[in-house]
Design a protein around this motif. Structure first.
Motif, PDB file in Angstrom:
ATOM      1  N   ALA A  19       4.936 -33.956 -72.870  1.00 24.06           N
ATOM      2  CA  ALA A  19       4.046 -34.167 -74.020  1.00 24.06           C
ATOM      3  C   ALA A  19       2.702 -33.463 -73.808  1.00 24.06           C
ATOM      4  CB  ALA A  19       3.828 -35.665 -74.246  1.00 24.06           C
ATOM      5  N   LEU A  20       2.134 -33.591 -72.623  1.00 17.91           N
ATOM      6  CA  LEU A  20       0.847 -32.967 -72.321  1.00 17.91           C
ATOM      7  C   LEU A  20       0.937 -31.451 -72.422  1.00 17.91           C
ATOM      8  CD1 LEU A  20      -0.160 -35.142 -69.257  1.00 17.91           C
ATOM      9  CD2 LEU A  20      -1.424 -35.043 -71.405  1.00 17.91           C
ATOM     10  N   HIS A  21       1.949 -30.881 -71.778  1.00 14.10           N
ATOM     11  CA  HIS A  21       2.079 -29.423 -71.755  1.00 14.10           C
ATOM     12  C   HIS A  21       2.379 -28.858 -73.135  1.00 14.10           C
ATOM     13  CE1 HIS A  21       2.076 -28.144 -67.412  1.00 14.10           C
ATOM     14  NE2 HIS A  21       2.058 -29.458 -67.286  1.00 14.10           N
ATOM     15  N   MET A  22       3.317 -29.457 -73.863  1.00 19.01           N
ATOM     16  CA  MET A  22       3.690 -28.901 -75.157  1.00 19.01           C
ATOM     17  C   MET A  22       2.548 -28.986 -76.159  1.00 19.01           C
ATOM     18  SD  MET A  22       6.515 -27.485 -74.748  1.00 19.01           S
ATOM     19  CE  MET A  22       6.836 -27.054 -76.455  1.00 19.01           C
ATOM     20  N   ALA A 258      -3.920 -29.950 -66.758  1.00 16.36           N
ATOM     21  CA  ALA A 258      -4.783 -28.928 -67.350  1.00 16.36           C
ATOM     22  C   ALA A 258      -4.861 -27.692 -66.460  1.00 16.36           C
ATOM     23  CB  ALA A 258      -6.170 -29.501 -67.602  1.00 16.36           C
ATOM     24  N   GLU A 259      -4.938 -27.909 -65.155  1.00 15.11           N
ATOM     25  CA  GLU A 259      -4.978 -26.772 -64.232  1.00 15.11           C
ATOM     26  C   GLU A 259      -3.630 -26.060 -64.189  1.00 15.11           C
ATOM     27  OE1 GLU A 259      -6.230 -23.949 -61.442  1.00 15.11           O
ATOM     28  OE2 GLU A 259      -7.276 -25.203 -62.900  1.00 15.11           O
ATOM     29  N   GLN A 260      -2.529 -26.812 -64.255  1.00 13.59           N
ATOM     30  CA  GLN A 260      -1.214 -26.178 -64.313  1.00 13.59           C
ATOM     31  C   GLN A 260      -1.084 -25.310 -65.555  1.00 13.59           C
ATOM     32  OE1 GLN A 260       1.492 -29.515 -64.161  1.00 13.59           O
ATOM     33  NE2 GLN A 260       1.608 -29.477 -61.927  1.00 13.59           N
ATOM     34  N   ILE A 261      -1.518 -25.833 -66.675  1.00 14.17           N
ATOM     35  CA  ILE A 261      -1.431 -25.111 -67.945  1.00 14.17           C
ATOM     36  C   ILE A 261      -2.215 -23.805 -67.868  1.00 14.17           C
ATOM     37  CG2 ILE A 261      -2.180 -25.205 -70.365  1.00 14.17           C
ATOM     38  CD1 ILE A 261      -1.444 -28.320 -70.065  1.00 14.17           C
TER      39      ILE A 261
END
Length: 288
Positions: A19-22, A258-261
């Motif tokens: 959910a966060l990434h999409m 957020a850092e991964q994104i």
């Protein structure tokens, strides 16, 4: 070309990472498909081999129980992950005609950001519950926050090697203590980070409630409970109900994601992206 990313772990059905990434990729306007894949340690190598030769993959989020095992499946480990020997992020970087798999740890920064916004004391008296891979990141985080010592409470001291190695790597003194001693000790801590699995701290929560009933309140210390499903946890309820500040695990998850994104997409993650990430998982914004 559409790119692919995923979160790996076991169990994984509860994960909020998709959910966060999409939500973030939609806001950024980048074409990255992000899914959850249930992978156990025994199947990790086979899965990683299956990705070779597929140029669509840009990144992996790594959760329990794979954070240490993933070290053996990447070509390079960078930053604090190299010191800890614990990876929660894999980035697929172009390297000439091939792809280089690079491991990072964004959990440390996620923890630091989450508890800083909660107003944790400088050079905090800190305690960590649990001794696995996430505890290694927690120990590095409390060191970054200025702590010189950390008490680590575990159910089995023989399974705390990652915590001990992390303390040695970052240069913080560590006292390994049995979890049955935790209730009486954490009430005096400025910062408590629980890395225990969901419901594993329920017994501790009951002990804390008993201590408070005897006049021993938790004061104004900060608790970060990494487990976020179900929420609120009993530990979080016990802590908040008697004066402590609670940071939900979702907040830490959001910051590390957020850092991964940023690494997966190559895009800046600004306040507008953080907004939609928070909305995607029902996380109130608190001074972000």
């Amino acid at each position: 070309m559409s790119r692919r990313a995923a979160v790996l772990g076991h169990p994984i059905s509860h994960s909020k990472s998709p959910a966060l990434h999409m939500a973030a990729y939609a806001k950024l306007g980048v074409d990255i498909e992000y899914t959850a894949k249930d992978i156990e340690v025994g199947g990790l190598r086979t899965f990683m081999e299956s990705l070779r030769g597929d140029p669509t993959w840009c990144g992996l989020s790594v959760t329990m129980p794979l954070k240490s095992a993933m070290v053996q499946e990447v070509d390079e480990v960078r930053g604090v992950a190299a010191a800890l020997g614990v990876i929660n992020t894999v980035v697929f970087e172009p390297d000439g005609d091939s792809v280089r798999r690079v491991g990072y740890n964004t959990d440390v920064g996620g923890i630091v950001e989450a508890v800083r916004y909660a107003g944790v004391a400088a050079t905090p008296h800190a305690a960590v519950l649990g001794g696995g891979g996430t505890s290694a990141a927690a120990i590095a985080a409390v060191h970054d926050l200025g702590a010189r010592h950390v008490d680590v409470f575990v159910r089995d001291s023989g399974r705390a090697r990652e915590a001990q190695a992390a303390a040695a790597a970052v240069g913080i003194s560590l006292a390994l203590r049995p979890i049955i001693e935790a209730a009486g000790a954490v009430v005096a801590s400025d910062l408590v980070i629980s890395t225990l699995p969901p419901r594993a701290a329920d017994g501790l929560a009951e002990e804390l409630a008993t201590l408070t009933g005897q006049g021993m309140g938790t004061g104004a210390g900060v608790l970060l409970d990494v487990a976020y499903d179900p929420w609120p946890s009993r530990l979080a309820e016990a802590w908040q109900g008697h004066g402590g500040v609670v940071v939900p695990g979702l907040e830490m998850l959001m910051y590390q994601a957020a850092e991964q994104i940023r690494r997966f997409s190559g895009c800046d993650v600004d306040a507008s992206v953080i907004d939609v990430m928070c909305d995607s998982v029902g996380l109130p914004r608190r001074g972000f």
